[in-house]
Design an enzyme around this catalytic site. Structure first.
Site, PDB file in Angstrom:
ATOM      1  N   SER A 130       0.822  -1.212   0.000  1.00 46.33           N
ATOM      2  CA  SER A 130       0.000   0.000   0.000  1.00 46.33           C
ATOM      3  C   SER A 130       0.854   1.258   0.000  1.00 46.33           C
ATOM      4  O   SER A 130       0.392   2.318  -0.436  1.00 46.33           O
ATOM      5  CB  SER A 130      -0.921  -0.001   1.222  1.00 46.33           C
ATOM      6  OG  SER A 130      -0.185  -0.108   2.421  1.00 46.33           O
ATOM      7  N   HIS A 184       1.912   5.138   5.328  1.00 48.13           N
ATOM      8  CA  HIS A 184       1.198   5.662   4.162  1.00 48.13           C
ATOM      9  C   HIS A 184       1.548   7.126   3.925  1.00 48.13           C
ATOM     10  O   HIS A 184       1.674   7.565   2.771  1.00 48.13           O
ATOM     11  CB  HIS A 184      -0.302   5.511   4.375  1.00 48.13           C
ATOM     12  CG  HIS A 184      -0.762   4.095   4.399  1.00 48.13           C
ATOM     13  ND1 HIS A 184      -1.980   3.705   4.905  1.00 48.13           N
ATOM     14  CD2 HIS A 184      -0.152   2.947   3.974  1.00 48.13           C
ATOM     15  CE1 HIS A 184      -2.102   2.397   4.789  1.00 48.13           C
ATOM     16  NE2 HIS A 184      -1.018   1.913   4.231  1.00 48.13           N
TER      17      HIS A 184
END
Length: 846
Positions: A130, A184
């Site tokens: 991710s 992230h």
């Protein structure tokens, strides 16, 4: 019904370029290698700040390819594969290989390790692809911002284009609380920097790449290879990232794109599958945690218990008195025991109550006494409960004598800082409920009498259910409350600690008599707890206390062993001594949890996303159907538009009156079964249920016939709106319910999940086939199936539900008849709708 276009999926996979295939293969291979017992692949390849140095630089390339589990892998591959594919189509295979296994993995890793090691001073490991996904959307957001600075909503520039990935970042943090927000964020920051032009400095020179391609002849030798020439001319079959990934200048343009409506069914199905699979991961050590005592003042097992010796003779005397009362009335029972309690020098009082449910009258008289604390000021109290009959209608032959003996024993000690209340009730449901309602002044005076004596704030309650005559092996802790509410986990942990650590008494949960702490037994314990929590019925005399934030459990001995009544008394004494130490109400530990075993649990932050995902699937399909209803109508077959540019571009006008009326009518009808089954006498429940089952079968065809053959027949658009409104209500109800009763929301969501994919059937055969399948998941069919599995009749289930409704305030019936049933009726009406309902309205184009 949902139609998965496998040909389209195969075609998409077949056109994936080489590097994208390599990423997928490596990620899947590493996940398969994780099952090897001799190699911990995750510990080897994850990005762990304290272990990241010059000698472990390989972790900068391995951490995006390693995932925590299969679900994590699937979710990341779904999200990242299209982004990597488009990147490779724009920059080429060699450039992608050099960048992703070079700076695009190293830079986020270095930033993350620096923040973790020098600012946060922690050692939180991360893994997963991710981080590549956020890097790519950050890079594209900056590039798109140069051409389209703002997202346009209703013709007005509203949202800066570069901020859209931040919204995705925040949404991911909310929906997936276990994900790394910092990881992230680091990927997104590098993506922003690369989008500003750094990518040109990081990429290898084009002349060097062409030289390697020409020397090795990679374009002809290697399948799916994207060469520099293909990138320059855009001939790989995938549009450049700047074209494909660009955000439309208007949200309305995106909404009109017919391809968007093909995604929601897949996304909805993914939510259901991930939500269901999530449950089966919870019993694993990686997702569950060991229990621990959060409240330091409890000090369980730190005191020596003295109950025993001569107290056993007192117990036998009280037991003799109780045995003589078997078969006597409640009034005779209280008349006999009240003088015994008064002889201890305590004030006693009685309370009458009367409830009416399922044609029966549940009445009786509670007897209670208050032992005032020598070191207290009557501001706090602990309750010791002993019911004459337990929930299985067995006489509590040893529980009541033991409670009287304990009260006499407690009277001799001067260490109590909290009052002790002895509560003797005729049953385990109505009696405790009437007493605790009156104690908190929340009772109906026409049915429940007020209490003449009161003490302070209730800090806890222990109910003794000791019906068996012989010695026992272990203690069963019953902790389920009304409507799925649970006591503070510290109370259960304290009892387990006192029983096992100090007295050598085993403890069990959810009737798992032989728990080996393996995955199957953990899963069964969790599912049994979820089922009881979903039903929301009282499971013992303690259940009525929990809605008032009074932590309570029932202790029930079981098995054949050498433990006697004195061991049970010492367990209760140790628990009371721990509660007596409290300086304030239990609040440190968890109130929302799933227990896998007496020393293993899962908190709400871990299990809640599964129910939220299942509930989200209804909202996704509701929005998709709303968008579909606003699409321009399709032309009549055989009629060709004059020009392609004349295709309508505006949103079709929606006729909301009829769909809203149908949904409102169905919701209103749900009051009928709710009222009937909760107010009908028991003798009428069986014929009433049979009649309702017949009406339930005929109602959807009747409504469908009425809508189809009315003066103004219903249109396909209106069928879409009916289903949209129904699913929207269902998703809203279940997402709200999940925070109150997770198990009930999860069970209802899984049983109603097929309603997301039903569509108006085009043929008579399909129409009745799908209707038959829907009848298998109707509330009436599931109720009958559940009764058969439990070995009881439907009348007993409806009677218990009515008692729970009138006595305890159980709201499970509201969810069944006012949430589940209306959604099922609306889905059945949609399936029986007109032919071709899945298409838009057909009009002539002139």
């Amino acid at each position: 019904m949902l139609k998965l276009n496998l040909q389209r999926v195969v075609k998409y996979v077949d056109r994936l370029p080489l590097f994208t295939r390599l990423v997928i293969v490596l990620a899947v291979a590493l996940e398969m290698a994780a099952v090897l017992p001799w190699w911990d692949i995750r510990a080897w390849g994850r990005l762990e700040p304290d272990l990241f140095n010059v000698w472990t630089l390989y972790r900068a390339n391995t951490y995006p390819l390693i995932h925590t589990d299969v679900i994590h892998l699937i979710v990341n591959l779904f999200a990242v594969t299209p982004l990597v594919e488009r990147f490779e189509a724009e920059y080429g295979t060699l450039t992608s290989l050099a960048l992703f296994f070079g700076p695009l993995s190293l830079l986020p890793a270095v930033i993350y390790v620096g923040i973790e090691r020098f600012l946060l001073r922690s050692n939180t490991s991360i893994m997963g692809a991710s981080i590549w996904g956020f890097l790519l959307i950050g890079m594209e957001a900056i590039r798109a911002h140069r051409t389209t600075p703002y997202l346009v909503i209703r013709g007005q520039p509203t949202i800066p284009m570069w901020t859209t990935p931040i919204a995705v970042l925040l949404l991911t943090a909310v929906l997936m609380p276990g994900s790394s927000f910092l990881g992230h964020l680091c990927g997104l920051a590098v993506g922003y920097i690369c989008g500003m032009g750094l990518i040109k400095l990081l990429a290898p020179p084009a002349w060097a790449l062409r030289l390697v391609e020409d020397k090795l002849n990679l374009r002809l030798r290697v399948p799916y290879y994207v060469s520099m020439d293909q990138v320059a001319h855009g001939r790989f079959g995938v549009l450049p990232l700047t074209t494909v990934g660009a955000v439309p200048t208007s949200v309305l343009q995106l909404r009109r794109d017919p391809r968007i409506l093909k995604l929601p069914p897949y996304l909805s199905l993914l939510c259901i599958l991930v939500g269901a699979a999530w449950l089966f991961l919870l019993p694993l050590d990686r997702y569950s945690r060991r229990t621990y005592i959060s409240e330091n003042a409890l000090l369980p097992g730190q005191v020596h218990t003295y109950f025993g010796g001569s107290d056993q003779n007192v117990f036998r005397a009280y037991k003799h008195e109780v045995n003589e009362l078997v078969g006597k009335s409640n009034a005779e029972f209280n008349d006999k025991l009240e003088p015994i309690v008064k002889s201890l020098g305590l004030k006693t009082a009685r309370q009458n109550f009367t409830y009416h449910a399922a044609g029966h009258t549940y009445s009786g008289e509670n007897l209670y006494a208050i032992l005032q604390a020598p070191r207290g000021d009557a501001t706090e109290a602990i309750v010791l409960v002993a019911a004459w009959e337990n929930v299985k209608h067995e006489v509590n032959r040893n529980g009541i004598p033991l409670a009287l003996t304990l009260l006499r024993y407690f009277k001799r000690w001067s260490l109590w800082s909290k009052d002790i209340i002895l509560l003797l009730t005729p049953d385990s449901i109505a009696g405790p409920q009437a007493w605790v309602d009156a104690y908190h002044d929340a009772h109906d005076t026409s049915r429940v009498a007020s209490l003449p004596l009161k003490s302070g704030l209730l800090q806890g309650a222990i109910a003794i259910d000791y019906a068996q005559e012989n010695r026992f092996e272990s203690v069963h802790i019953v902790y389920d409350g009304v409507n799925g509410q649970l006591p503070n986990l510290d109370l259960i942990n304290s009892i387990v600690n006192i029983a096992g650590g100090q007295m050598g008494i085993g403890t069990t949960l959810q009737e798992m008599w032989n728990h080996d702490n393996g995955y199957p037994d953990r899963l069964r314990t969790m599912l049994r707890g979820m089922l009881k929590q979903g039903l929301g019925l009282a499971s013992g005399a303690h259940s009525s206390f929990i809605p008032y934030h009074v932590d309570a459990v029932t202790l029930r001995p079981f098995g054949e062993g050498w433990q006697d009544e004195m061991a049970m008394g010492r367990l209760v004494e140790g628990t009371f001594r721990s509660l007596n130490n409290l300086l304030e109400h239990l609040h440190q530990s968890f109130f929302f949890y799933l227990l896998m075993q007496r020393e293993r649990f899962v908190s709400i932050g871990t299990y809640l996303p599964s129910a939220m995902l299942v509930a989200a699937n209804f909202t996704i399909m509701a929005i998709a159907l709303w968008m579909k209803s606003g699409q321009p109508a399709t032309p009549v077959e055989g009629v060709t538009p004059k020009a392609k540019t004349e295709t309508p571009t505006t949103t079709a006008e929606r006729d909301l009156f009829l769909p809203l009326g149908v949904v409102t009518l169905i919701q209103s009808l749900s009051i009928i079964p709710l009222y009937l089954f909760n107010h009908a006498p028991e003798s009428m429940l069986t014929p009433l249920f049979a009649t309702f089952a017949v009406i339930n079968t005929l109602l959807p065809p009747a409504l469908s016939h009425l809508l189809t053959h009315s003066h103004t027949p219903i249109t396909p658009q209106q069928y879409n709106l009916i289903q949209s409104f129904s699913l929207l209500l269902l998703g809203m109800f279940l997402s709200s319910l999940a925070t109150l009763n997770f198990s009930l929301a999860m069970i209802t969501g899984l049983l109603t999940s097929p309603l997301s994919f039903v569509r108006p059937a085009k043929t008579q055969t399909a129409r009745w086939a799908v209707t038959g399948l829907l009848h298998a998941i109707s509330p009436t069919a599931v109720l009958v199936a559940g009764a058969v599995c439990w070995g009881v009749d439907v009348t007993s289930v409806l009677r218990e539900a009515a008692v729970g409704w009138h006595v305890c305030g159980t709201y499970s019936a509201v969810v069944v008849w006012c949430v589940w049933w209306p959604a099922w009726v609306a889905g059945s009406v949609v399936v029986l709708g007109g032919r071709g309902g899945g298409q838009g309205n057909k009009i002539k184009v002139v």
